[in-house]
Design a protein around this motif. Sequence first.
Motif, short mmCIF file in Angstrom:
data_model
loop_
_atom_site.label_atom_id
_atom_site.label_comp_id
_atom_site.label_asym_id
_atom_site.label_seq_id
_atom_site.Cartn_x
_atom_site.Cartn_y
_atom_site.Cartn_z
N ASP A 112 -3.14 0.29 -3.88
CA ASP A 112 -2.71 -1.03 -3.44
C ASP A 112 -2.20 -1.81 -4.64
O ASP A 112 -2.90 -1.93 -5.65
CB ASP A 112 -3.89 -1.81 -2.83
N GLU A 162 3.50 0.65 3.03
CA GLU A 162 3.36 -0.43 4.02
C GLU A 162 3.06 -1.75 3.32
O GLU A 162 2.39 -1.76 2.29
CB GLU A 162 2.29 -0.10 5.06
N ARG A 175 0.86 -1.19 0.00
CA ARG A 175 0.00 0.00 0.00
C ARG A 175 0.90 1.24 0.00
O ARG A 175 1.75 1.38 0.89
CB ARG A 175 -0.91 -0.02 1.22
N GLN A 202 0.92 12.13 -1.54
CA GLN A 202 0.50 13.39 -0.91
C GLN A 202 -0.93 13.74 -1.30
O GLN A 202 -1.71 14.20 -0.48
CB GLN A 202 1.45 14.51 -1.33
N GLN A 227 -6.73 2.09 -6.83
CA GLN A 227 -6.57 3.39 -6.19
C GLN A 227 -7.76 3.67 -5.27
O GLN A 227 -8.91 3.38 -5.60
CB GLN A 227 -6.46 4.50 -7.24
N HIS A 281 1.10 5.33 -0.02
CA HIS A 281 0.37 6.57 0.28
C HIS A 281 1.06 7.75 -0.41
O HIS A 281 2.28 7.89 -0.31
CB HIS A 281 0.35 6.82 1.79
N ASN A 326 -5.91 8.95 -1.91
CA ASN A 326 -4.50 9.27 -2.11
C ASN A 326 -3.61 8.03 -1.92
O ASN A 326 -2.42 8.16 -1.69
CB ASN A 326 -4.06 10.38 -1.16
N ARG A 327 -4.21 6.82 -1.96
CA ARG A 327 -3.36 5.64 -1.81
C ARG A 327 -3.69 4.62 -2.90
O ARG A 327 -4.81 4.59 -3.43
CB ARG A 327 -3.53 5.01 -0.43
N ALA A 343 -1.43 10.02 -6.69
CA ALA A 343 -1.69 8.57 -6.70
C ALA A 343 -2.19 8.14 -8.07
O ALA A 343 -1.75 7.12 -8.62
CB ALA A 343 -2.72 8.21 -5.62
#
Lengths: 261, 293
Positions: free
Chosen positions: B248, B276, B220, B224, B242, B222, B245-246, B229
């Motif tokens: 996977d 992460e 994942r 800004q 998506q 992240h 803002n993240r 993203a």
Amino acid sequence: MSQFSVLLQKEWRENVRNYKIFWIPVVFILFGIMEPVINYFLPQILDSVGGLPEGAVLEIPTPTPEQILVAVTGQYQFIGMLALILAYMGTVAGERKSGTATLLYVRPLSFSAYFLSKWLMASLIALLSLWLGLLAAYYYTLLLFDTVNFADFLRFAATYSVWVVLIVSIVLAASAALPNAGMAAAVSLGSVLLMQLVDGLIGAYWSVSPLKIPVYAASWLNGRIDLVDFWISIGLVAVVIALLLIAGIWASRLNASKAKV
Amino acid sequence: MSLLDVKNLTKRYRRDLAVDHLSFSLQQHTATALIGPNGAGKTTALSMLAGLLKPTTGSITWDHTTGVGFLPQHPRFFPWLTALEFTEMAAKLSGVEAKKVRQQATRTLEFVGLAPALNKKTGTFSGGMKQRLGLAQAIVHQPELLLLDEPVSALDPAGRREIMNLLKSLQQDTTILYSTHILNDAEEMTDQLLFLQQGKLVEKGSLEEVKERYAEPRIRIHFQTAEDAGGFSRHMPWEAVQNGNRIDVAVTAKGPGMQEILTALTAAGDKVVGVERQTASLEDIFMKVAGGR
């Protein structure tokens, strides 16, 4: 402490806290008192009801005290038995269906102790109720009519007690064998009525039968009893009760897996 | 040391197979979670182990001298008995020595938090109190094996937490097999997982083993802003999901590898605020096992 005494204590608590130990004797006492009282006041009751043509005279023979006591068992044959059936129809089936039995069955339980504790407690309460009812009937008969030989009364009550224990055994065996309390009640009531019907219709053809116990009980008061036939019949009832107990224990064990989890 | 061995345990109701050739072992002083959707056969399996149901075929081998405690999903009590009377009766019927019964029953009820309700009739108990009493009657004779059917599913979060803590404290001296569909609980207290599906054991192992088997690790990342993203995922040759803002990115055998992802991250520069590594949760695995077989 043996499992039997633990379970007997549980049954005692159940019968006390569900008030069975109070209401069943009350039913038997009420119907025991009712017979001598109604017979004593029957002329006044008929007078107050009225409806007889002018000048009509109704001759009602006064029953003997022995007849009054026999009539009490006539009341018990239906109302008394119904009270016992309703009180104990769910003894095993109800516990199974509600799921309360599950926490007993999950232990290393002796099903003999389980069933016999229930049978003993139900029988003791039924007998207590019967004797209180008959003693009340005896007292009121003595008060309103005449005396009855007390030894004969004891024999009469003891013989009828055997019949009551037979009925309790039928109810408990039915409760162990059948899936719910309603079916146990229906089968028990059907059996009691069928036994009375059979003996009423064709009972004259035999003198030895478990169905004859109420007749033998009455015979102690009538003074006509064949002791040989009586004891054979009592022996037969003992065998039938023993068979019902064995069946009840077997059915309790067999149906344990049907308890609600 | 194996406390209980179950081999090919089967329960058939006419045409339906409630439990189908279930085999597993329980090691001493371990906790095993029996997981599966409704109707998977968890209660039937536990009922057979508790001796309430006779198996159609199969065998259950364990040392009977150690005793078993069983808590049904919805324990039902004689409403006219008090908590102490019921627990004492349970102790006596389970073979606890007569002179120790009162002390053991009282201590057990205190342990499960029912000290203020010792002499209250069970008919007045709330759901949570019944569950505690159910646990008390199951452990009052200090059994070696404890079988619990959905011990906390009927409780509110606070009650669930308390019962789970009690069970964890029991785990030191007892072997526990419990069914649950609350997967957080299973993750919290388990040495072994057994997945049941339509009566069959479809997955077995420790939590780590099972997670490893079903692992589809995701990275994942992240950013800004959501635009950053989106820009990153558009220029990326791999499939990514998506969410604001993240994004996977699934790390699979077909790629991308960790090295490729790190290279892409370096190129993205200061637009990346965090990375992460995520692994499959028990819930993901449950959904795969329950839905995929």
